[in-house]
Design a protein around this motif. Structure first.
Motif, PDB file in Angstrom:
ATOM      1  N   ALA A 545       0.828  -1.205   0.000  1.00 56.10           N
ATOM      2  CA  ALA A 545       0.000   0.000   0.000  1.00 56.10           C
ATOM      3  C   ALA A 545       0.863   1.255   0.000  1.00 56.10           C
ATOM      4  O   ALA A 545       0.490   2.277  -0.583  1.00 56.10           O
ATOM      5  N   GLN A 546       2.028   1.188   0.647  1.00 58.15           N
ATOM      6  CA  GLN A 546       2.900   2.356   0.734  1.00 58.15           C
ATOM      7  C   GLN A 546       3.985   2.356  -0.342  1.00 58.15           C
ATOM      8  O   GLN A 546       4.958   3.097  -0.242  1.00 58.15           O
ATOM      9  N   SER A 547       3.848   1.505  -1.379  1.00 58.76           N
ATOM     10  CA  SER A 547       4.830   1.474  -2.460  1.00 58.76           C
ATOM     11  C   SER A 547       4.645   2.661  -3.404  1.00 58.76           C
ATOM     12  O   SER A 547       3.595   3.309  -3.424  1.00 58.76           O
ATOM     13  N   ALA A 548       5.683   2.906  -4.198  1.00 50.05           N
ATOM     14  CA  ALA A 548       5.650   3.965  -5.217  1.00 50.05           C
ATOM     15  C   ALA A 548       6.204   3.391  -6.519  1.00 50.05           C
ATOM     16  O   ALA A 548       7.319   3.730  -6.938  1.00 50.05           O
ATOM     17  N   PRO A 549       5.450   2.526  -7.189  1.00 52.49           N
ATOM     18  CA  PRO A 549       5.982   1.811  -8.354  1.00 52.49           C
ATOM     19  C   PRO A 549       6.415   2.725  -9.497  1.00 52.49           C
ATOM     20  O   PRO A 549       7.364   2.409 -10.219  1.00 52.49           O
ATOM     21  N   LEU A 550       5.747   3.869  -9.670  1.00 49.18           N
ATOM     22  CA  LEU A 550       6.114   4.759 -10.766  1.00 49.18           C
ATOM     23  C   LEU A 550       7.460   5.453 -10.522  1.00 49.18           C
ATOM     24  O   LEU A 550       8.066   5.982 -11.451  1.00 49.18           O
ATOM     25  N   ALA A 551       7.908   5.438  -9.268  1.00 53.36           N
ATOM     26  CA  ALA A 551       9.180   6.091  -8.943  1.00 53.36           C
ATOM     27  C   ALA A 551      10.371   5.143  -9.035  1.00 53.36           C
ATOM     28  O   ALA A 551      11.527   5.578  -8.912  1.00 53.36           O
ATOM     29  N   PHE A 552      10.099   3.852  -9.239  1.00 55.66           N
ATOM     30  CA  PHE A 552      11.160   2.859  -9.154  1.00 55.66           C
ATOM     31  C   PHE A 552      12.277   3.113 -10.174  1.00 55.66           C
ATOM     32  O   PHE A 552      13.469   3.079  -9.855  1.00 55.66           O
ATOM     33  N   VAL A 553      11.896   3.374 -11.422  1.00 52.12           N
ATOM     34  CA  VAL A 553      12.907   3.558 -12.464  1.00 52.12           C
ATOM     35  C   VAL A 553      13.820   4.731 -12.146  1.00 52.12           C
ATOM     36  O   VAL A 553      15.061   4.616 -12.183  1.00 52.12           O
ATOM     37  N   ASN A 554      13.246   5.879 -11.822  1.00 51.36           N
ATOM     38  CA  ASN A 554      14.066   7.053 -11.533  1.00 51.36           C
ATOM     39  C   ASN A 554      14.953   6.841 -10.309  1.00 51.36           C
ATOM     40  O   ASN A 554      16.076   7.352 -10.251  1.00 51.36           O
ATOM     41  N   SER A 555      14.448   6.075  -9.329  1.00 46.89           N
ATOM     42  CA  SER A 555      15.255   5.799  -8.138  1.00 46.89           C
ATOM     43  C   SER A 555      16.459   4.936  -8.475  1.00 46.89           C
ATOM     44  O   SER A 555      17.567   5.162  -7.972  1.00 46.89           O
ATOM     45  N   LEU A 556      16.270   3.939  -9.333  1.00 45.44           N
ATOM     46  CA  LEU A 556      17.395   3.090  -9.725  1.00 45.44           C
ATOM     47  C   LEU A 556      18.443   3.906 -10.494  1.00 45.44           C
ATOM     48  O   LEU A 556      19.650   3.735 -10.293  1.00 45.44           O
ATOM     49  N   ARG A 557      17.977   4.797 -11.361  1.00 49.16           N
ATOM     50  CA  ARG A 557      18.917   5.647 -12.099  1.00 49.16           C
ATOM     51  C   ARG A 557      19.637   6.607 -11.155  1.00 49.16           C
ATOM     52  O   ARG A 557      20.847   6.861 -11.303  1.00 49.16           O
ATOM     53  N   LYS A 558      18.899   7.121 -10.196  1.00 50.38           N
ATOM     54  CA  LYS A 558      19.484   8.027  -9.212  1.00 50.38           C
ATOM     55  C   LYS A 558      20.541   7.306  -8.378  1.00 50.38           C
ATOM     56  O   LYS A 558      21.620   7.857  -8.092  1.00 50.38           O
ATOM     57  N   LEU A 559      20.237   6.050  -8.017  1.00 46.89           N
ATOM     58  CA  LEU A 559      21.198   5.259  -7.248  1.00 46.89           C
ATOM     59  C   LEU A 559      22.456   5.008  -8.064  1.00 46.89           C
ATOM     60  O   LEU A 559      23.586   5.151  -7.565  1.00 46.89           O
ATOM     61  N   GLU A 560      22.291   4.663  -9.336  1.00 44.56           N
ATOM     62  CA  GLU A 560      23.453   4.405 -10.185  1.00 44.56           C
ATOM     63  C   GLU A 560      24.303   5.657 -10.329  1.00 44.56           C
ATOM     64  O   GLU A 560      25.542   5.597 -10.309  1.00 44.56           O
ATOM     65  N   GLN A 561      23.654   6.797 -10.477  1.00 45.71           N
ATOM     66  CA  GLN A 561      24.390   8.035 -10.620  1.00 45.71           C
ATOM     67  C   GLN A 561      25.185   8.354  -9.355  1.00 45.71           C
ATOM     68  O   GLN A 561      26.302   8.874  -9.414  1.00 45.71           O
ATOM     69  N   ALA A 562      24.607   8.007  -8.192  1.00 40.10           N
ATOM     70  CA  ALA A 562      25.249   8.333  -6.921  1.00 40.10           C
ATOM     71  C   ALA A 562      26.377   7.378  -6.574  1.00 40.10           C
ATOM     72  O   ALA A 562      27.398   7.796  -5.997  1.00 40.10           O
ATOM     73  N   VAL A 563      26.236   6.091  -6.894  1.00 38.17           N
ATOM     74  CA  VAL A 563      27.204   5.102  -6.400  1.00 38.17           C
ATOM     75  C   VAL A 563      28.043   4.475  -7.502  1.00 38.17           C
ATOM     76  O   VAL A 563      29.079   3.848  -7.211  1.00 38.17           O
ATOM     77  N   GLY A 564      27.621   4.574  -8.757  1.00 35.68           N
ATOM     78  CA  GLY A 564      28.361   3.945  -9.832  1.00 35.68           C
ATOM     79  C   GLY A 564      28.046   2.466  -9.956  1.00 35.68           C
ATOM     80  O   GLY A 564      27.279   1.899  -9.170  1.00 35.68           O
ATOM     81  N   PRO A 565      28.653   1.803 -10.937  1.00 35.75           N
ATOM     82  CA  PRO A 565      28.303   0.398 -11.202  1.00 35.75           C
ATOM     83  C   PRO A 565      28.943  -0.614 -10.269  1.00 35.75           C
ATOM     84  O   PRO A 565      28.482  -1.757 -10.189  1.00 35.75           O
ATOM     85  N   ASP A 566      30.003  -0.238  -9.541  1.00 35.62           N
ATOM     86  CA  ASP A 566      30.782  -1.244  -8.829  1.00 35.62           C
ATOM     87  C   ASP A 566      30.831  -1.082  -7.314  1.00 35.62           C
ATOM     88  O   ASP A 566      31.516  -1.856  -6.639  1.00 35.62           O
ATOM     89  N   LEU A 567      30.122  -0.117  -6.755  1.00 33.12           N
ATOM     90  CA  LEU A 567      30.095  -0.008  -5.295  1.00 33.12           C
ATOM     91  C   LEU A 567      29.296  -1.174  -4.719  1.00 33.12           C
ATOM     92  O   LEU A 567      28.263  -1.582  -5.264  1.00 33.12           O
ATOM     93  N   LEU A 568      29.755  -1.717  -3.592  1.00 34.33           N
ATOM     94  CA  LEU A 568      29.044  -2.824  -2.964  1.00 34.33           C
ATOM     95  C   LEU A 568      27.747  -2.324  -2.345  1.00 34.33           C
ATOM     96  O   LEU A 568      27.743  -1.398  -1.525  1.00 34.33           O
ATOM     97  N   LEU A 569      26.655  -2.952  -2.741  1.00 34.59           N
ATOM     98  CA  LEU A 569      25.334  -2.654  -2.204  1.00 34.59           C
ATOM     99  C   LEU A 569      24.995  -3.717  -1.173  1.00 34.59           C
ATOM    100  O   LEU A 569      25.048  -4.922  -1.465  1.00 34.59           O
ATOM    101  N   LEU A 570      24.659  -3.295   0.031  1.00 32.67           N
ATOM    102  CA  LEU A 570      24.322  -4.234   1.101  1.00 32.67           C
ATOM    103  C   LEU A 570      22.809  -4.218   1.289  1.00 32.67           C
ATOM    104  O   LEU A 570      22.234  -3.186   1.645  1.00 32.67           O
ATOM    105  N   PRO A 571      22.145  -5.356   1.059  1.00 30.70           N
ATOM    106  CA  PRO A 571      20.683  -5.392   0.999  1.00 30.70           C
ATOM    107  C   PRO A 571      20.037  -5.625   2.356  1.00 30.70           C
ATOM    108  O   PRO A 571      20.681  -6.067   3.312  1.00 30.70           O
ATOM    109  N   GLY A 572      18.736  -5.377   2.409  1.00 32.90           N
ATOM    110  CA  GLY A 572      17.952  -5.668   3.611  1.00 32.90           C
ATOM    111  C   GLY A 572      17.544  -7.121   3.693  1.00 32.90           C
ATOM    112  O   GLY A 572      17.218  -7.618   4.769  1.00 32.90           O
ATOM    113  N   HIS A 573      17.538  -7.812   2.554  1.00 31.58           N
ATOM    114  CA  HIS A 573      17.277  -9.249   2.512  1.00 31.58           C
ATOM    115  C   HIS A 573      18.290  -9.907   1.589  1.00 31.58           C
ATOM    116  O   HIS A 573      18.655  -9.334   0.556  1.00 31.58           O
ATOM    117  N   ASP A 574      18.708 -11.104   1.947  1.00 33.76           N
ATOM    118  CA  ASP A 574      19.703 -11.830   1.160  1.00 33.76           C
ATOM    119  C   ASP A 574      19.403 -13.315   1.315  1.00 33.76           C
ATOM    120  O   ASP A 574      20.029 -14.014   2.105  1.00 33.76           O
TER     121      ASP A 574
END
Length: 759
Positions: A545-574
């Motif tokens: 209910a609290q998701s924002a599916p239309l924002a997902f694409v821009n958020s992923l692009r924003k993340l890539e711009q901020a961290v680059g392709p090779d920074l280690l991403l540590l997830p909330g689930h693994d």
């Protein structure tokens, strides 16, 4: 030196039993059914062992059959009892309707009851006889149900707790009942007088491998007059009651053990065994002051202890003891591969924390004072190892300094602790309620300050445990509570952690408030904590209910711009223990993410495609296949296991591998065993909980093979696969771990480790 304290699972083979088996295989190897001299000599061995067994078991009457072990004996008894129902009760309306078994029986008993009840179509109801907190049967309940029972199954002594059954009381409760009585005597033979002549026991199965004989041999006592239906028919062996050529080597070995018991000169008396147990209890209480015994000692076998320690899982304790060369178990060996609470302790009504964290320690009757003394020293050292890692309520003066990032893992969910030793400030990211007590203990033990407890997003299925963690600490150990709903300090642009600082990046999609936390050291990014926006092999759901599916694409692009392709991403689930990922690896693994990072992709089209995929995947399947993930080819096809030949091949190719121990610090503290090779190779400690701190340094040296090892090879294989997935083709795991490696050596071997601990 290994100290074996899992004798209820199996015992070593007595030297005299080895000699007896070898003699039969080399000299008296005839078939006991043959009538020539060789066969007659073999028959004499068979008859002699049977006669000795009768004396030891107190069974001058009745039949005594050699079997392959207790499971076969149990099945034979159950089959015999149920088959006889038709003959004993001509009128079906008069037949008993119940099959009763002790709630703490070995699983072989209820499984056999259900199997033959179904196969024979007897349609009886299976009921478990309740036990009290002491593990003993509820005799009043048994008495009330005995008249409706066709078969009653109880143990002489329990394999997990060592609790000794009140067989005399059970016999009285069954007076006047039509029930046949089976007594599992596996743990009792050689430890207790069975008195089969004195008790109305119909069937008593035993197993040789619990009593210094080889696996694959056992005994079944059948009372005179009790029905007996053979499971095996054929050659007429065992008076036609158990077909198949006898296992003469096993029988001869069992006979040697029974003779030793009868002579009374090889094994310790019960009083000495009880004294040994008391020494072990004292050592355990000193090592773990909050320890709880799970069964009363006054009605248990003197060779068995079952205990739990608050706040410590059985897995942690088993790993710790194993690293100290102490072989113990978490309960029945037959169920050791299943990470489930003990049904035995559950039946006794013990609380959940005890049933889920129980450890069984069992020694055999040949134990000596030197072995017990050494075991006690190692137990004390295990306690000190936990204290030095803040895993008990009593900290040590020799604390192990924390790494920058520590990962805690609970059922696929990840929580991170970011610590700076210089400033003694910490941040906890994505706290989990199961970890509140452990994390609070960590802070109290080390005296660090909690700067913030951060969530990467609001949770749709549970409340954050951030508030509980803050409340578990004193006001002196936490920063003021003025923070936003995700825990970020109000008015702060960054959280200072000594030479590091933490900033935040809004990346809505999984939820409207999804946030990444970026860890900086000067101008350099070290890690990004991305919650459930990007997981190894998966994208987080966006159908809450609290998701924002239309924002997902821009958020992923924003993340890539901020961290680059090779920074280690540590997830909330693994869910697959891949530890970390990068946007480069996820472009390959996730077609959906690759589409999102393509500039031409429309956010609305992406949201529709993602929603279609989510509808096709049941919610329960997110743990193995989430939102466009595919199994990496290297995870399934490329073996990471390296045996000694493979290691020597690396050396022959001129490569200088780096050995990496992924066992936790409390396992490595005193017991630093490493594999032994003909040449010296560098070795590095990188516990699985902190291994992400070293991934980048290994990735920066792709020409150096990194060879992980642990106790069993399980954790090290996960580490090797994770590093390969990040791009290191020369990541390996030692096949079988330390348990199967031909030789091990150590600068701090078990004996010297003990000496060091006592200095």
């Amino acid at each position: 030196m290994e100290i074996y304290l899992d004798s209820n699972a199996t015992t070593r083979v007595l030297p005299a039993a080895q000699r007896a088996a070898l003699a039969v295989m080399t000299d008296d190897f005839g078939n006991p059914s043959s009538t020539h001299s060789a066969g007659l000599r073999s028959r004499a061995v068979l008859d002699s062992v049977r006669a000795t067994a009768r004396r030891v078991m107190g069974a001058s009457r009745g039949r005594l059959l050699f079997t392959s072990g207790a499971t076969e004996g149990i099945h034979t008894a159950v089959l015999s009892a149920l088959t006889s129902l038709r003959h004993r009760f001509a009128d079906a309306g008069e037949r008993p309707r119940l099959l009763l078994y002790g709630a703490t029986e070995h699983k072989a008993v209820p499984e056999a009851l259900q199997h033959w009840n179904d196969l024979l179509g007897t349609h009886l109801e299976l009921l478990a006889i309740p036990v009290g907190p002491d593990g003993r049967h509820d005799l009043r309940w048994l008495r009330a149900h005995a008249n409706q029972a066709a078969l009653v199954c109880t143990m002489a002594a329990n394999n997990e707790t060592g609790v000794i059954s009140d067989l005399d009381g059970i016999a009285r409760a069954l007076q006047g009942s039509p029930a046949l009585w089976l007594v599992d005597s596996v743990q009792a033979l050689g430890k207790l007088p069975l008195r089969l002549d004195d008790l109305p026991i119909d069937y008593a199965p035993c197993s040789g491998h619990k009593l210094f004989a080889p696996k694959g041999v056992g005994l079944l006592y059948v009372r005179d007059g009790a029905p007996l239906t053979p499971v095996f028919t054929g050659g007429g062996q065992e008076e036609g009651l158990r077909a198949g050529t006898e296992n003469m080597a096993g029988i001869a070995a069992l006979g040697a053990v029974l003779s030793a018991i009868e002579e009374g000169t090889v094994f310790q008396p019960s009083s000495m065994l009880a004294a040994f147990r008391s020494q072990l209890v004292d050592a355990l209480r000193e090592a773990f002051p909050e320890l709880e015994l799970n069964a009363p000692l006054d009605c248990s076998l003197p060779t068995t202890l079952n205990f739990s320690v608050p706040g410590l899982s059985s897995k942690l304790l088993l790993d710790l003891f194993d690293s100290a060369g102490l072989r113990v178990s978490g309960g029945s060996a037959c169920g050791a591969s299943k990470a489930l609470p003990s049904y035995v302790l559950e039946a006794m009504g013990l609380p959940e924390w005890q049933t889920a964290s129980a450890v069984r320690l069992s020694f055999d009757a040949s134990a000596n004072s030197g072995m017990i003394h050494e075991a006690c020293i190692r137990i004390w050292t295990c306690g000190e190892s936990l204290r030095s890692n803040c895993l008990t309520s009593e900290p040590s003066e020799n604390l192990t300094p924390p790494e920058l990032v520590t990962r805690f893992y609970v059922d696929g969910a990840c929580c991170y602790l970011v610590a700076d030793p210089a400033s003694r400030r910490c941040v906890v990211i994505d706290p989990l309620p199961e970890l509140t007590a452990q994390l609070a203990q960590w802070f109290r033990c080390r005296g660090y300050i909690l700067a913030a407890v951060l969530d990467t997003h609001s949770h749709g299925d549970h409340a954050s445990s951030a508030h509980a963690l803050r409340n578990a600490l004193s006001p002196l150990q936490r920063e003021p509570d003025d923070c936003d709903p995700l825990g970020w300090p109000v008015g702060s642009e960054a959280i200072a952690l000594g030479q590091h600082r933490l900033t935040r990046l809004a990346i809505p999609g999984h939820t409207k408030d999804s946030t990444a936390y970026l860890l900086h050291r000067g101008p350099t990014l070290s890690f990004a904590f991305v919650g459930d926006t990007v997981m190894p092999g998966a994208l987080g759901r966006s159908d809450f209910a609290q998701s924002a599916p239309l924002a997902f694409v821009n958020s992923l692009r924003k993340l890539e711009q901020a961290v680059g392709p090779d920074l280690l991403l540590l997830p909330g689930h693994d869910y697959d223990n891949r530890f970390a990922c990068t946007l480069r690896t996820e472009r390959i693994a996730q077609p959906l993410l690759a589409r999102a990072l393509t500039q031409q992709t429309d956010p609305r089209e992406f949201a529709v495609a993602k929603a279609d995929l989510e509808r096709d995947i049941a919610a329960t399947a997110y743990q193995t296949m989430a939102c466009g993930a595919r199994v990496d080819k290297c995870d399934k096809e490329a073996s990471v296991e390296l045996n000694r030949h493979g290691f020597e091949k690396l050396l022959a190719e001129g490569k200088r591998p780096l050995l990496v121990d992924v066992r936790e610090a409390f396992e490595q503290r005193w017991f630093g065993l490493v594999p032994e090779f003909n040449v010296q190779v560098p070795c590095q400690a990188a516990p699985a909980s902190t291994i992400v701190n070293l991934f980048q340094s290994w990735l920066a040296q792709p020409e150096t093979p990194v060879v992980f090892f642990c106790r069993s090879g399980n954790r090290s294989a996960k580490a090797a696969r994770a590093l390969r997935r990040l791009g290191a083709s020369q990541a390996w795991s030692i096949e079988g771990g330390l348990a199967l490696w031909p030789e091990v050596t150590s600068d701090v071997a078990a004996g010297s480790a003990v000496a060091m601990a006592l200095e």
